[in-house]
Design a protein around this motif. Sequence first.
Motif, PDB file in Angstrom:
ATOM      1  N   MET A   1      17.594  37.864  38.308  1.00 31.85           N
ATOM      2  CA  MET A   1      18.058  38.557  36.876  1.00 31.85           C
ATOM      3  C   MET A   1      19.015  40.165  37.490  1.00 31.85           C
ATOM      4  N   GLN A   2      18.512  40.581  38.375  1.00 30.83           N
ATOM      5  CA  GLN A   2      19.048  42.065  38.551  1.00 30.83           C
ATOM      6  C   GLN A   2      20.477  41.752  39.252  1.00 30.83           C
ATOM      7  N   THR A   3      20.778  40.450  39.987  1.00 28.89           N
ATOM      8  CA  THR A   3      21.981  40.043  40.839  1.00 28.89           C
ATOM      9  C   THR A   3      22.885  39.671  39.508  1.00 28.89           C
ATOM     10  N   ILE A   4      22.284  38.758  38.840  1.00 29.67           N
ATOM     11  CA  ILE A   4      23.343  38.124  37.678  1.00 29.67           C
ATOM     12  C   ILE A   4      23.931  39.553  36.744  1.00 29.67           C
ATOM     13  N   SER A   5      22.805  40.419  36.514  1.00 26.67           N
ATOM     14  CA  SER A   5      23.230  41.679  35.472  1.00 26.67           C
ATOM     15  C   SER A   5      24.225  42.498  36.395  1.00 26.67           C
ATOM     16  N   PHE A   6      24.117  42.690  37.638  1.00 27.60           N
ATOM     17  CA  PHE A   6      25.002  43.448  38.418  1.00 27.60           C
ATOM     18  C   PHE A   6      26.288  42.742  38.418  1.00 27.60           C
ATOM     19  N   LEU A   7      26.468  41.529  38.663  1.00 28.33           N
ATOM     20  CA  LEU A   7      27.942  40.814  38.573  1.00 28.33           C
ATOM     21  C   LEU A   7      28.382  40.842  37.272  1.00 28.33           C
ATOM     22  N   SER A   8      27.564  40.779  36.070  1.00 30.25           N
ATOM     23  CA  SER A   8      28.023  40.742  34.803  1.00 30.25           C
ATOM     24  C   SER A   8      28.437  42.279  34.609  1.00 30.25           C
ATOM     25  N   TYR A   9      27.832  43.364  35.185  1.00 25.19           N
ATOM     26  CA  TYR A   9      28.320  44.677  35.082  1.00 25.19           C
ATOM     27  C   TYR A   9      29.706  45.038  35.429  1.00 25.19           C
ATOM     28  N   LEU A  10      29.630  44.487  36.648  1.00 22.55           N
ATOM     29  CA  LEU A  10      31.201  44.650  37.468  1.00 22.55           C
ATOM     30  C   LEU A  10      32.224  43.978  36.681  1.00 22.55           C
ATOM     31  N   LYS A  11      31.922  42.783  35.836  1.00 21.02           N
ATOM     32  CA  LYS A  11      32.830  42.065  35.022  1.00 21.02           C
ATOM     33  C   LYS A  11      33.389  43.119  33.974  1.00 21.02           C
ATOM     34  N   HIS A  12      32.413  43.272  33.260  1.00 22.88           N
ATOM     35  CA  HIS A  12      32.434  43.872  31.899  1.00 22.88           C
ATOM     36  C   HIS A  12      32.669  45.452  31.838  1.00 22.88           C
ATOM     37  N   TYR A  13      32.234  46.211  32.702  1.00 24.55           N
ATOM     38  CA  TYR A  13      32.363  47.597  32.620  1.00 24.55           C
ATOM     39  C   TYR A  13      33.270  48.149  33.864  1.00 24.55           C
ATOM     40  N   LYS A  14      33.402  47.339  34.938  1.00 20.86           N
ATOM     41  CA  LYS A  14      34.014  48.073  35.995  1.00 20.86           C
ATOM     42  C   LYS A  14      35.337  47.191  36.235  1.00 20.86           C
ATOM     43  N   ASP A  15      35.523  46.118  35.396  1.00 21.35           N
ATOM     44  CA  ASP A  15      36.933  45.202  35.496  1.00 21.35           C
ATOM     45  C   ASP A  15      37.164  44.578  36.681  1.00 21.35           C
ATOM     46  N   ILE A  16      35.849  44.017  37.421  1.00 20.31           N
ATOM     47  CA  ILE A  16      35.979  43.589  38.426  1.00 20.31           C
ATOM     48  C   ILE A  16      35.188  42.014  38.146  1.00 20.31           C
ATOM     49  N   PRO A  17      36.046  41.093  37.965  1.00 18.89           N
ATOM     50  CA  PRO A  17      35.465  39.802  37.537  1.00 18.89           C
ATOM     51  C   PRO A  17      35.151  38.743  38.640  1.00 18.89           C
ATOM     52  N   GLY A  18      35.535  39.078  39.870  1.00 17.38           N
ATOM     53  CA  GLY A  18      35.189  38.249  41.126  1.00 17.38           C
ATOM     54  C   GLY A  18      36.473  38.132  41.523  1.00 17.38           C
ATOM     55  N   PRO A  19      36.516  37.257  42.574  1.00 18.64           N
ATOM     56  CA  PRO A  19      35.553  36.172  42.790  1.00 18.64           C
ATOM     57  C   PRO A  19      34.251  36.882  43.473  1.00 18.64           C
ATOM     58  N   HIS A  20      33.252  36.189  43.426  1.00 20.16           N
ATOM     59  CA  HIS A  20      31.885  36.620  43.883  1.00 20.16           C
ATOM     60  C   HIS A  20      31.364  35.219  44.562  1.00 20.16           C
ATOM     61  N   LEU A  21      30.710  35.385  45.647  1.00 20.57           N
ATOM     62  CA  LEU A  21      30.063  34.326  46.586  1.00 20.57           C
ATOM     63  C   LEU A  21      28.603  34.416  46.457  1.00 20.57           C
ATOM     64  N   VAL A  22      27.654  33.563  45.958  1.00 23.68           N
ATOM     65  CA  VAL A  22      26.465  33.576  45.819  1.00 23.68           C
ATOM     66  C   VAL A  22      25.803  32.541  46.793  1.00 23.68           C
ATOM     67  N   VAL A  23      25.370  32.820  47.921  1.00 29.08           N
ATOM     68  CA  VAL A  23      24.766  31.904  48.904  1.00 29.08           C
ATOM     69  C   VAL A  23      23.070  31.834  48.907  1.00 29.08           C
ATOM     70  N   VAL A  24      22.632  30.659  48.409  1.00 24.76           N
ATOM     71  CA  VAL A  24      21.178  30.739  48.014  1.00 24.76           C
ATOM     72  C   VAL A  24      20.409  29.253  48.868  1.00 24.76           C
ATOM     73  N   PRO A  25      19.367  29.414  48.683  1.00 23.99           N
ATOM     74  CA  PRO A  25      18.582  27.902  49.420  1.00 23.99           C
ATOM     75  C   PRO A  25      18.733  26.894  48.466  1.00 23.99           C
ATOM     76  N   LYS A  26      19.017  25.788  48.802  1.00 22.82           N
ATOM     77  CA  LYS A  26      19.296  24.623  48.322  1.00 22.82           C
ATOM     78  C   LYS A  26      18.432  24.342  47.039  1.00 22.82           C
ATOM     79  N   SER A  27      16.970  24.616  47.185  1.00 19.50           N
ATOM     80  CA  SER A  27      16.233  24.338  46.314  1.00 19.50           C
ATOM     81  C   SER A  27      16.359  25.018  45.109  1.00 19.50           C
ATOM     82  N   THR A  28      17.180  26.396  45.185  1.00 19.85           N
ATOM     83  CA  THR A  28      17.139  27.138  44.036  1.00 19.85           C
ATOM     84  C   THR A  28      18.474  27.331  43.427  1.00 19.85           C
TER      85      THR A  28
END
Length: 146
Positions: A1-28
């Motif tokens: 949740m914190q990471t999703i909130s952070f990336l959303s904050y960047l998009k909506h409040y800092k005008d940094i929509p991405g692109p962002h890369l999120v590398v995760v375990p296959k199971s998640t």
Amino acid sequence: MQTISFLSYLKHYKDIPGPHLVVVPKSTLQNWGREFEKWTPDVNTVILTGSKEERADIIANRIMPQDFNVLITSYEICLIERSALKKLSFEYIVIDEAHRIKNVDSILSQIVRSFMSRGRLLITGTPLQNTMKELFALLNFICPEI
């Protein structure tokens, strides 16, 4: 949740929509996609997974045209599709279960270090398991100039 909130904050409040890369375990992988959809449906996510043909289609039609804000993929796919991912410059790279890159000599560690980004974020509950060298590897990923 914190990471999703952070990336959303960047998009909506800092005008940094991405692109962002999120590398995760296959199971998640699918869970990350569901959580983005649930909490930030306006963030355009793409999950890079599937067969070789499916991945080629995603790369050609979504990733190379940069038709996304957040690219979610697994460690394994990150290794397989490294040549396509190296062509992009990401705003943020997020590594979930970051202790997977604690060995600076591992292939995964070397590949994610080679990706271009403005910022990097590591998520782990176990930053130090055995030696200070492992902690250094994680900190060096975040600040390679030090």
